[in-house]
Write a protein that holds these residues in place. Structure first.
Motif, PDB file in Angstrom:
ATOM      1  N   GLY A   1      22.392  20.191 -43.715  1.00 39.63           N
ATOM      2  CA  GLY A   1      21.397  20.479 -44.747  1.00 39.63           C
ATOM      3  C   GLY A   1      20.161  21.195 -44.254  1.00 39.63           C
ATOM      4  N   ARG A   2      20.317  21.956 -43.167  1.00 31.06           N
ATOM      5  CA  ARG A   2      19.122  22.539 -42.540  1.00 31.06           C
ATOM      6  C   ARG A   2      18.396  23.535 -43.432  1.00 31.06           C
ATOM      7  NH1 ARG A   2      23.377  25.453 -40.997  1.00 31.06           N
ATOM      8  NH2 ARG A   2      23.197  27.669 -40.480  1.00 31.06           N
ATOM      9  N   LYS A   3      19.084  24.152 -44.408  1.00 27.72           N
ATOM     10  CA  LYS A   3      18.443  25.146 -45.270  1.00 27.72           C
ATOM     11  C   LYS A   3      18.066  24.586 -46.643  1.00 27.72           C
ATOM     12  CE  LYS A   3      20.614  29.166 -43.105  1.00 27.72           C
ATOM     13  NZ  LYS A   3      21.434  30.381 -43.308  1.00 27.72           N
ATOM     14  N   ILE A   4      18.288  23.307 -46.816  1.00 32.55           N
ATOM     15  CA  ILE A   4      17.963  22.685 -48.106  1.00 32.55           C
ATOM     16  C   ILE A   4      16.482  22.365 -48.161  1.00 32.55           C
ATOM     17  CG2 ILE A   4      18.308  20.613 -49.523  1.00 32.55           C
ATOM     18  CD1 ILE A   4      21.208  20.598 -48.594  1.00 32.55           C
ATOM     19  N   THR A   5      15.860  22.673 -49.264  1.00 34.41           N
ATOM     20  CA  THR A   5      14.438  22.381 -49.440  1.00 34.41           C
ATOM     21  C   THR A   5      14.263  20.908 -49.804  1.00 34.41           C
ATOM     22  OG1 THR A   5      14.016  24.626 -50.219  1.00 34.41           O
ATOM     23  CG2 THR A   5      12.358  22.945 -50.734  1.00 34.41           C
ATOM     24  N   GLU A   6      13.444  20.219 -49.027  1.00 36.18           N
ATOM     25  CA  GLU A   6      13.207  18.804 -49.281  1.00 36.18           C
ATOM     26  C   GLU A   6      12.122  18.615 -50.321  1.00 36.18           C
ATOM     27  OE1 GLU A   6      12.751  16.287 -45.915  1.00 36.18           O
ATOM     28  OE2 GLU A   6      14.075  17.469 -44.660  1.00 36.18           O
TER      29      GLU A   6
END
Length: 359
Positions: free
Chosen positions: A350-355
């Motif tokens: 999930g490194r490119k998912i916006t938290e």
């Protein structure tokens, strides 16, 4: 957004002069110090003034270039810890460096102090250490947390939860310690932070204590909170100014993940209960910091001598060849994960998912 001020209201904890001197004298309780009583007494007014003046960091220098406030007087000890982390990070990122494993013994039990016997955890750690050392292109650093309880004047001081006031108040590395005014010194974390930073893979082997992590392991875990969102510039908050930290966070904070991208393995063992719960807890914690699980075989929880006598637990481990081999397999799985990591084909999903954290 309106300015948010820090809330106050806790009872005062400042010591009076008599109690301060009583506690300081307790450090010289042994009658062997009697011949130097006069020298001890001579230090009392100096120590009292340092305490009253709150000289947390008695040796500082101008922060200089690269900091939000170049003129801020910053602790030379913190700067040394920062430099050690920077060196470790350069080593970790170098393509020419060996693949580095940080192997952590999470048990406080040791034959060097009260228990009078080594821990089963230590035996498992030494078992997998051989796996790592035999692997070409790999190096392993052993972090033995039992040293906290068996070695003189070595501490991991408690986390003060600065992050709950505002994330920018939690500095990377931690600036809460050492605090010389309060005799909160010899904090081991400034040595431990670079160990984590230099590693490509982390392996934690630990027992379960009352359904939870052992005290020594939990202390390290708490103090690693600064690795997940910590502020690398203490001058931006003028040290520990909570109102400034709140203002910075409300303007937008990036929550930098200083340890993200490393692979991990967790082995938890117990005698009756709680092993699965702790294994899940540690794995969740590592995942939250952006580390990457090495795989199914790298995360295990097992029981040794289930509900049998504590006195014979080492004999139970002697005969549990399946658990020993599972522990070796956890190390082998971590090795494979680190190889993939360094080739670039193992990444956080999930490194490119916006938290949904506030920005």
């Amino acid at each position: 957004m309106a300015r948010v001020k820090a809330r106050k209201g806790m009872p005062k904890t400042e010591l009076g002069k008599d109690e301060f001197e009583h506690r300081l004298r307790q450090r010289f309780y042994d009658p062997a110090f009697s011949p130097v009583d006069a020298s001890v007494e001579a230090t009392l007014p100096i120590a009292w003034e340092a305490y009253k003046d709150d000289r947390k960091a008695p040796r500082t220098r101008r922060a200089g270039r690269g900091f939000a406030d170049p003129n801020y007087k910053i602790s030379v000890e913190w700067l040394a810890a920062r430099a050690a982390i920077a060196k470790a990070e350069r080593q970790q990122k170098s393509r020419r460096s060996l693949s580095r494993i940080l192997l952590i013994n999470g048990s406080p039990r040791s034959d060097q102090t009260c228990p009078g016997e080594i821990s089963k955890t230590w035996r498992l750690v030494k078992l997998v250490e051989r796996i790592f050392r035999r692997q070409p292109g790999f190096d392993v650093e052993l972090l033995d947390l039992s040293r906290i309880v068996s070695e003189r004047s070595l501490h991991i001081h408690p986390c003060k939860a600065c992050v709950s006031t505002a994330m920018p108040l939690c500095h990377w590395p931690c600036s809460c310690y050492p605090n010389h005014a309060y005799a909160q010194i010899n904090d081991w974390m400034n040595d431990i932070y670079p160990m984590w930073v230099a590693a490509h893979g982390i392996m934690i082997v630990t027992p379960v204590h009352w359904y939870q992590a052992p005290t020594v392991l939990k202390a390290m875990m708490d103090r690693l909170v600064c690795a997940d969102g910590g502020n690398p510039d203490p001058t931006s908050t003028s040290g520990k100014d909570p109102d400034k930290a709140k203002a910075i966070e409300l303007k937008g904070w990036a929550f930098p993940r200083h340890l993200a991208g490393r692979a991990f393995s967790v082995v938890v063992h117990g005698d009756a209960a709680g092993a699965e719960t702790l294994r899940r807890s540690i794995s969740d914690w590592l995942n939250d910091m952006g580390l990457i699980g090495a795989g199914h075989h790298a995360e295990i929880d097992r029981y040794v001598g289930y509900y049998e006598s504590y006195a014979t637990s080492h004999q139970a481990l002697d005969t549990d060849h399946a658990f020993q081999e599972e522990t070796r397999n956890a190390a082998r799985t971590l090795i494979n994960a680190v190889k993939r990591l360094r080739r670039g084909d193992l990444v956080e999903a999930g490194r490119k998912i916006t938290e949904p954290r506030p920005k």
